[in-house]
Design a protein around this motif. Structure first.
Motif, mmCIF file in Angstrom:
data_model
loop_
_atom_site.group_PDB
_atom_site.id
_atom_site.type_symbol
_atom_site.label_atom_id
_atom_site.label_comp_id
_atom_site.label_asym_id
_atom_site.label_seq_id
_atom_site.Cartn_x
_atom_site.Cartn_y
_atom_site.Cartn_z
ATOM 1 N N GLY A 107 33.308 79.077 98.850
ATOM 2 C CA GLY A 107 33.007 80.655 100.231
ATOM 3 C C GLY A 107 32.713 79.932 101.223
ATOM 4 N N TRP A 154 41.871 76.937 98.584
ATOM 5 C CA TRP A 154 41.607 78.685 99.417
ATOM 6 C C TRP A 154 40.675 78.488 100.260
ATOM 7 C CZ3 TRP A 154 40.309 82.768 97.241
ATOM 8 C CH2 TRP A 154 39.929 82.703 96.592
ATOM 9 N N GLU A 162 37.220 81.224 101.702
ATOM 10 C CA GLU A 162 37.199 83.620 101.420
ATOM 11 C C GLU A 162 35.914 83.367 102.663
ATOM 12 O OE1 GLU A 162 35.714 85.500 97.927
ATOM 13 O OE2 GLU A 162 33.939 84.465 99.120
ATOM 14 N N VAL A 186 41.181 83.980 102.393
ATOM 15 C CA VAL A 186 40.969 85.701 102.311
ATOM 16 C C VAL A 186 39.886 86.491 102.827
ATOM 17 C CG1 VAL A 186 40.320 87.061 100.316
ATOM 18 C CG2 VAL A 186 42.035 84.572 100.193
ATOM 19 N N HIS A 206 36.437 88.939 102.619
ATOM 20 C CA HIS A 206 36.196 89.392 102.184
ATOM 21 C C HIS A 206 35.240 90.529 102.565
ATOM 22 C CE1 HIS A 206 34.548 89.151 98.010
ATOM 23 N NE2 HIS A 206 32.934 89.337 98.720
ATOM 24 N N SER A 266 46.194 86.358 105.498
ATOM 25 C CA SER A 266 45.456 86.437 104.216
ATOM 26 C C SER A 266 46.764 86.764 103.174
ATOM 27 C CB SER A 266 44.505 87.113 103.517
ATOM 28 O OG SER A 266 43.897 86.608 104.997
ATOM 29 N N THR A 275 39.617 91.593 100.075
ATOM 30 C CA THR A 275 38.762 91.675 98.550
ATOM 31 C C THR A 275 37.440 92.677 99.701
ATOM 32 O OG1 THR A 275 37.633 89.589 98.643
ATOM 33 C CG2 THR A 275 39.403 89.768 96.696
ATOM 34 N N LEU A 278 38.486 91.460 91.018
ATOM 35 C CA LEU A 278 37.901 90.017 91.454
ATOM 36 C C LEU A 278 36.715 89.887 90.926
ATOM 37 C CD1 LEU A 278 36.302 87.713 92.826
ATOM 38 C CD2 LEU A 278 36.101 89.280 95.378
ATOM 39 N N TYR A 329 40.937 86.965 91.305
ATOM 40 C CA TYR A 329 40.124 85.663 90.890
ATOM 41 C C TYR A 329 39.418 85.771 90.401
ATOM 42 C CZ TYR A 329 39.089 86.172 96.120
ATOM 43 O OH TYR A 329 38.209 86.630 97.519
ATOM 44 N N HIS A 335 34.681 84.618 90.837
ATOM 45 C CA HIS A 335 33.999 84.038 91.550
ATOM 46 C C HIS A 335 32.128 83.196 90.644
ATOM 47 C CE1 HIS A 335 33.569 86.997 95.170
ATOM 48 N NE2 HIS A 335 34.179 85.823 95.659
ATOM 49 N N LEU A 392 36.192 80.363 92.876
ATOM 50 C CA LEU A 392 36.084 80.072 93.722
ATOM 51 C C LEU A 392 34.246 80.488 94.356
ATOM 52 C CD1 LEU A 392 36.564 81.045 97.645
ATOM 53 C CD2 LEU A 392 34.316 81.909 97.412
ATOM 54 N N GLU A 433 30.419 79.629 95.303
ATOM 55 C CA GLU A 433 29.854 80.306 96.376
ATOM 56 C C GLU A 433 28.553 79.663 96.767
ATOM 57 O OE1 GLU A 433 30.506 85.553 97.012
ATOM 58 O OE2 GLU A 433 30.238 85.188 95.229
#
Length: 454
Positions: A12, A29, A31, A57, A59, A88, A92, A177, A208, A210, A250, A252
């Motif tokens: 993130g 990548w 977010e 991406v 969010h 993107s 999300t 997600l 994807y 989290h 990803l 966070e």
């Protein structure tokens, strides 16, 4: 359903760790919180990442797809604009409601300032499906929606989380997600088995995943995004990754940022977890077909399934019933009204304190001068203010209303210099606004400004 784009391993993006993220090895990548981005003035760090080929991406956190009202066109347009500015592949949002009240309930509009759970009922599912379809039509790229963490449970729920998400995907073709940290949170707080939830999910719809940390206090798990990822969350990630190879994972982290080395070690632990789990990936023929015997695991394409027509026109009654329930719950949480029947009073108290603390933290970020001016008095003063003053216009408006409350309601600081600085801050930022059509509103505003100048 077409295969989602492969994303890889990401983190993130936050301004506080922007430079560290740019230097981290193996970041495929990132977010970024959509509401914190201005398409015409994107952060230089994100632009440099894009130039290197790193996917970004957006969010979203404020659309409120699980709310009783239809998504606001302006919020959808803003989300679409950010997706286009960043190039993107998807956007999300959350399966949550963030505001309640208003026209459907003929009551004041209230803002939660945070994500609140949607009841897993047929009414709520019908409304959510229609809201998702509205969003899908307004966005230039595919939408994926996230399961949220919850401190409270709605009484009279008709489905498990897995069943609710399965039907949502079946009816709309939306991607998922999946936040494995939120599955752990719901395991601790609502006794929901993460493995059972994964059994029921249409895992092929996952866009994807989290991964995040939190902490437990008095038997309640708080999804803080400010603590290291615990082993239990990595175990749920391993369970998920043994069923399907997630297109992206990803990490966070929103607060209490550690040194870059610690973040890199957490990313390393995620990669190791995924590598070990790949040896146990279930083949499609071995995978469970879904929670409903005899039904396919998902629609055959990205368009709504056969049940999608049910989402085409939700009855006003369903929206109104959902609106009344959400307004009663949010009012109890932020305005001190009675606890609705069937809810756990203790858990609602925990949730109310959590919302107030969240408001205090975010206002301290968007109006950093306030904790500087008020010092140690800021937090207790804001929490006292929050008890009787629900948020109704976003965090920047909340900051101005809090300062006005301190200056006008007899709660102003005793120190003359602090009062002077707070008054100057409010006057500078309240600024001129379009004149209200109501004479009483114009008079009240003029009176406040006169009093504050004295």
């Amino acid at each position: 359903m077409t295969q989602p784009r492969r994303l890889g391993t990401g983190i993130g993006w936050r301004p506080e760790i922007a430079e560290a993220v740019e230097r981290m090895p193996g970041i495929d990548w990132v977010e970024a919180v959509a509401e914190n981005l201005c398409p015409g003035h994107l952060p230089e760090s994100l632009l440099r990442l894009r130039e290197r080929g790193v996917t970004v991406v957006p969010h979203g956190v404020s659309l409120g797809l699980g709310g009783a009202d239809r998504p606001e066109e302006s919020r959808l347009a803003a989300l679409a604009e950010r997706a286009e500015a960043l190039g993107s592949p998807l956007v999300t949002e959350h399966i949550a409601f963030v505001r309640a009240g208003g026209a459907l309930t003929v009551s004041p509009s209230l803002e939660a300032g945070h994500l609140l759970p949607v009841p897993r009922t047929r009414d709520a599912l019908d409304v959510l499906c229609e809201n998702v379809r509205i969003a899908q039509e307004a966005l230039p790229v595919p939408l994926a929606v996230e399961n949220i963490a919850a401190l409270i449970s709605w009484p009279g729920e008709e489905m498990t989380e897995g069943q609710f998400l399965y039907d949502l995907v079946d009816r709309t073709g939306v991607r998922l997600l999946i936040d494995v940290a939120n599955l752990h949170t719901n395991h601790v707080n609502r006794a929901e088995d993460p493995s059972k939830a994964l059994d029921e999910l249409p895992v092929e719809a996952i866009a994807y995943v989290h991964v995040a940390g939190g902490f437990e206090r008095d038997g309640v798990w708080h999804d803080s995004h400010a603590h290291p990822v615990p082993r239990q969350v990595l175990d749920i990630l391993a369970d998920l990754a043994s069923r399907v190879v997630p297109p992206g994972v990803l990490l966070e982290r929103d607060e209490n940022f550690p040194d870059p080395g610690e973040l890199e070690r957490e990313l390393g632990a995620i990669r190791v977890t995924l590598t070990k789990a790949r040896a146990r990936v279930v083949t499609p023929s071995e995978a469970p077909a879904g929670p409903h015997s005899g039904e396919p695991a998902a629609p055959a394409s990205g368009t709504p399934g056969a049940a999608g027509s049910r989402a085409a026109g939700v009855a006003v009654g369903a929206r109104q019933r959902l609106a009344l329930g959400q307004a009663a719950l949010l009012s109890a949480l932020v305005a001190g009204t009675p606890v609705p029947e069937g809810f756990d009073r203790g858990r609602l108290g925990v949730q109310a304190r959590s919302l107030a603390a969240k408001r205090a933290d975010v206002v301290a970020k968007v109006a950093a001068e306030l904790p500087e001016i008020l010092g140690d008095a800021y937090r207790p003063a804001f929490l006292a203010y929050a008890q009787g003053h629900p948020m109704s216009g976003g965090y920047r408006r909340d900051a101005l209303d809090f300062a006005e409350y301190m200056l006008l309601a007899g709660h102003h600081p005793e120190d003359a210099e602090t009062r002077r600085r707070l008054r100057a801050w409010w006057l500078e930022r309240s600024g001129p606004t379009p004149p209200s059509q109501r004479p009483t509103a114009r008079l009240a505003r003029a009176t406040r400004r006169v009093l504050l100048r004295r």
